[in-house]
Design a protein around this motif. Structure first.
Motif, PDB file in Angstrom:
ATOM      1  N   UNK A  73       5.751 -18.003   2.935  1.00  0.00           N
ATOM      2  CA  UNK A  73       5.432 -19.077   1.988  1.00  0.00           C
ATOM      3  C   UNK A  73       4.236 -19.896   2.464  1.00  0.00           C
ATOM      4  N   UNK A  74       4.264 -20.304   3.721  1.00  0.00           N
ATOM      5  CA  UNK A  74       3.183 -21.141   4.247  1.00  0.00           C
ATOM      6  C   UNK A  74       1.863 -20.383   4.240  1.00  0.00           C
ATOM      7  N   UNK A  75       1.897 -19.084   4.557  1.00  0.00           N
ATOM      8  CA  UNK A  75       0.663 -18.298   4.550  1.00  0.00           C
ATOM      9  C   UNK A  75       0.109 -18.187   3.119  1.00  0.00           C
ATOM     10  N   UNK A  76       0.984 -18.013   2.140  1.00  0.00           N
ATOM     11  CA  UNK A  76       0.533 -17.932   0.749  1.00  0.00           C
ATOM     12  C   UNK A  76      -0.085 -19.246   0.285  1.00  0.00           C
ATOM     13  N   UNK A  77       0.539 -20.371   0.695  1.00  0.00           N
ATOM     14  CA  UNK A  77       0.060 -21.678   0.267  1.00  0.00           C
ATOM     15  C   UNK A  77      -1.238 -22.054   0.972  1.00  0.00           C
ATOM     16  N   UNK A  78      -1.335 -21.738   2.257  1.00  0.00           N
ATOM     17  CA  UNK A  78      -2.461 -22.213   3.054  1.00  0.00           C
ATOM     18  C   UNK A  78      -3.674 -21.290   3.026  1.00  0.00           C
ATOM     19  N   UNK A  79      -3.496 -20.025   2.663  1.00  0.00           N
ATOM     20  CA  UNK A  79      -4.598 -19.057   2.683  1.00  0.00           C
ATOM     21  C   UNK A  79      -4.738 -18.421   1.303  1.00  0.00           C
ATOM     22  N   UNK A  80      -5.623 -18.981   0.511  1.00  0.00           N
ATOM     23  CA  UNK A  80      -5.814 -18.507  -0.864  1.00  0.00           C
ATOM     24  C   UNK A  80      -6.217 -17.033  -0.879  1.00  0.00           C
ATOM     25  N   UNK A  81      -5.545 -16.247  -1.732  1.00  0.00           N
ATOM     26  CA  UNK A  81      -5.853 -14.833  -1.859  1.00  0.00           C
ATOM     27  C   UNK A  81      -5.200 -13.956  -0.818  1.00  0.00           C
ATOM     28  N   UNK A  82      -4.315 -14.536   0.000  1.00  0.00           N
ATOM     29  CA  UNK A  82      -3.668 -13.746   1.062  1.00  0.00           C
ATOM     30  C   UNK A  82      -2.850 -12.602   0.469  1.00  0.00           C
ATOM     31  N   UNK A  83      -2.116 -12.877  -0.593  1.00  0.00           N
ATOM     32  CA  UNK A  83      -1.298 -11.858  -1.257  1.00  0.00           C
ATOM     33  C   UNK A  83      -0.945 -12.350  -2.652  1.00  0.00           C
ATOM     34  N   UNK A 142      12.502 -25.673  -7.507  1.00  0.00           N
ATOM     35  CA  UNK A 142      12.021 -26.646  -8.487  1.00  0.00           C
ATOM     36  C   UNK A 142      10.981 -27.599  -7.923  1.00  0.00           C
ATOM     37  N   UNK A 143      11.021 -27.828  -6.626  1.00  0.00           N
ATOM     38  CA  UNK A 143      10.082 -28.752  -5.996  1.00  0.00           C
ATOM     39  C   UNK A 143       8.918 -28.036  -5.307  1.00  0.00           C
ATOM     40  N   UNK A 144       8.706 -26.777  -5.657  1.00  0.00           N
ATOM     41  CA  UNK A 144       7.588 -26.027  -5.088  1.00  0.00           C
ATOM     42  C   UNK A 144       6.248 -26.745  -5.258  1.00  0.00           C
ATOM     43  N   UNK A 145       5.922 -27.313  -6.432  1.00  0.00           N
ATOM     44  CA  UNK A 145       4.630 -28.008  -6.561  1.00  0.00           C
ATOM     45  C   UNK A 145       4.448 -29.146  -5.561  1.00  0.00           C
ATOM     46  N   UNK A 146       5.509 -29.920  -5.306  1.00  0.00           N
ATOM     47  CA  UNK A 146       5.419 -31.007  -4.339  1.00  0.00           C
ATOM     48  C   UNK A 146       5.187 -30.441  -2.944  1.00  0.00           C
ATOM     49  N   UNK A 147       5.859 -29.336  -2.633  1.00  0.00           N
ATOM     50  CA  UNK A 147       5.724 -28.734  -1.308  1.00  0.00           C
ATOM     51  C   UNK A 147       4.325 -28.160  -1.110  1.00  0.00           C
ATOM     52  N   UNK A 148       3.740 -27.612  -2.179  1.00  0.00           N
ATOM     53  CA  UNK A 148       2.373 -27.093  -2.095  1.00  0.00           C
ATOM     54  C   UNK A 148       1.408 -28.219  -1.721  1.00  0.00           C
ATOM     55  N   UNK A 149       1.529 -29.353  -2.404  1.00  0.00           N
ATOM     56  CA  UNK A 149       0.647 -30.492  -2.136  1.00  0.00           C
ATOM     57  C   UNK A 149       0.875 -31.020  -0.719  1.00  0.00           C
ATOM     58  N   UNK A 150       2.140 -31.139  -0.319  1.00  0.00           N
ATOM     59  CA  UNK A 150       2.469 -31.630   1.021  1.00  0.00           C
ATOM     60  C   UNK A 150       1.864 -30.743   2.098  1.00  0.00           C
ATOM     61  N   UNK A 151       1.976 -29.425   1.924  1.00  0.00           N
ATOM     62  CA  UNK A 151       1.441 -28.499   2.918  1.00  0.00           C
ATOM     63  C   UNK A 151      -0.081 -28.578   2.984  1.00  0.00           C
ATOM     64  N   UNK A 152      -0.721 -28.700   1.832  1.00  0.00           N
ATOM     65  CA  UNK A 152      -2.180 -28.823   1.819  1.00  0.00           C
ATOM     66  C   UNK A 152      -2.620 -30.087   2.556  1.00  0.00           C
ATOM     67  N   UNK A 153      -1.924 -31.185   2.348  1.00  0.00           N
ATOM     68  CA  UNK A 153      -2.264 -32.440   3.017  1.00  0.00           C
ATOM     69  C   UNK A 153      -2.154 -32.284   4.528  1.00  0.00           C
ATOM     70  N   UNK A 154      -1.173 -31.505   4.978  1.00  0.00           N
ATOM     71  CA  UNK A 154      -0.935 -31.326   6.406  1.00  0.00           C
ATOM     72  C   UNK A 154      -1.999 -30.468   7.082  1.00  0.00           C
ATOM     73  N   UNK A 155      -2.543 -29.480   6.382  1.00  0.00           N
ATOM     74  CA  UNK A 155      -3.368 -28.478   7.069  1.00  0.00           C
ATOM     75  C   UNK A 155      -4.803 -28.392   6.575  1.00  0.00           C
ATOM     76  N   UNK A 156      -5.135 -29.014   5.452  1.00  0.00           N
ATOM     77  CA  UNK A 156      -6.468 -28.895   4.875  1.00  0.00           C
ATOM     78  C   UNK A 156      -7.170 -30.247   4.945  1.00  0.00           C
TER      79      UNK A 156
END
Length: 318
Positions: A148-158, A41-55
């Motif tokens: 999960x992290x690879x999917x979030x951080x690398x657009x088009x990975x899979x 349920x909190x996937x959207x928050x985790x997506x934003x958090x991961x982007x902030x960390x690595x992008x």
């Protein structure tokens, strides 16, 4: 208390329930459901958090501004990136963690030998049970978290869980899938310690101020409030304790850092990030983790009750 009463208490055998295989199955199912529902349920928050960390494009953004940026740049569907591995990964990890905590806590309480010793060393029991349970749970979680992290951080990975997992396994094998095992342990063990230990002590502090009669006659609303408040505080603690390793985990799975041993890569990345960098995205993660932990404990208790499972062992100090 008289000296004779104290002596009897000191030598009293520890009181532990006789959990059956069915009980542990209920603990596992309850833990699996509460974790997969809350994390999914909190996937959207985790997506934003991961982007902030690595992008770097997200540098300085918070949870709200980061969410708006994701939607503007990639569309609303991007907020659900990684939902599949998140749900499946935490289904396995959650069941193993909660059932494992009940198992190891019981074992360590029995190892203490008597009730007074168990209460005296309850902090060590909480820490040990949480750490051991999390270690085994992370064996199940690591490859799915890497996906999960690879999917979030690398657009088009899979396109999703199966294709992402398959690509990682094909291109990097077991080594790639478990590249983040050490940082996951560094993240998840402090997380579990904060989650379980702080929750136990929050309950203890609340119950210590009540009479036995008051505790026996607590309303459903009061029980809900205690569980919710304890879970929120435990969530904040879990987020702060585990965030530096969470940041490094995102970097490792993105492929950042030098070659060499995992300890070398982690130390180099930590030095490059500095204190400020290691705690990037902490605000959104504290919000996310407070929601995760509090909802998990609420759901775990409710699902256990619905399944007819017994309550966990309490070794709170009176």
């Amino acid at each position: 208390m008289s000296d004779s009463a104290k002596s009897k208490q000191a030598t009293a055998p520890v009181q532990v329930p006789d959990f059956t295989l069915r009980d542990y199955s209920s603990f596992f199912l309850a833990g699996a459901l509460c974790c997969t529902i809350s994390h999914g349920g909190l996937t959207p928050v985790d997506v934003v958090k991961t982007r902030i960390q690595i992008d770097s494009a997200y540098k300085g953004l918070g949870i709200v501004s980061g969410t708006r940026y994701v939607i503007a740049k990639e569309g609303p569907a991007a907020l659900l990136t990684g939902f599949g591995p998140t749900a499946v990964g935490y289904l396995a990890q959650g069941g193993a963690k909660f059932a494992g905590y009940e198992f190891w806590k019981k074992g360590l309480v029995q190892f203490a030998g008597d009730q007074e010793t168990a209460v005296k060393y309850r902090t060590a029991i909480y820490l040990g049970a949480a750490s051991i349970a999390e270690f085994f749970a992370d064996i199940l979680l690591t490859p799915l978290e890497a996906t999960r992290i690879r999917l979030v951080s690398e657009k088009g990975y899979a396109n999703g869980l199966v294709s992402g997992f398959t690509r990682m396994a094909r291109e990097g094998g077991v080594r790639e899938l478990y590249a983040g095992f050490l940082p996951i342990l560094c993240k998840q063990i402090p997380y579990a310690i904060g989650q379980f230990t702080v929750n136990e002590f929050c309950h203890e502090l609340v119950f210590r101020s009540m009479s036995e009669d008051t505790k026996r006659n607590l309303s459903g609303t009061s029980k809900f409030g205690i569980a919710l408040g304890s879970g929120i505080v435990a969530g904040f603690a879990a987020a702060v304790l585990s965030h530096p390793a969470d940041t490094l985990l995102s970097q490792i799975n993105k492929g950042h850092g030098p070659s060499g041993s995992m300890m070398h890569r982690l130390s180099v990345l930590a030095r490059e990030a500095g204190i400020k960098g290691l705690f990037a995205g902490l605000g959104p993660r504290m919000v996310m983790t407070a929601g995760l932990v509090s909802s998990q404990f609420l759901m775990y208790g409710s699902i256990k009750q619905a399944l007819g499972a017994p309550p966990g062992i309490e070794i709170h100090k009176d």
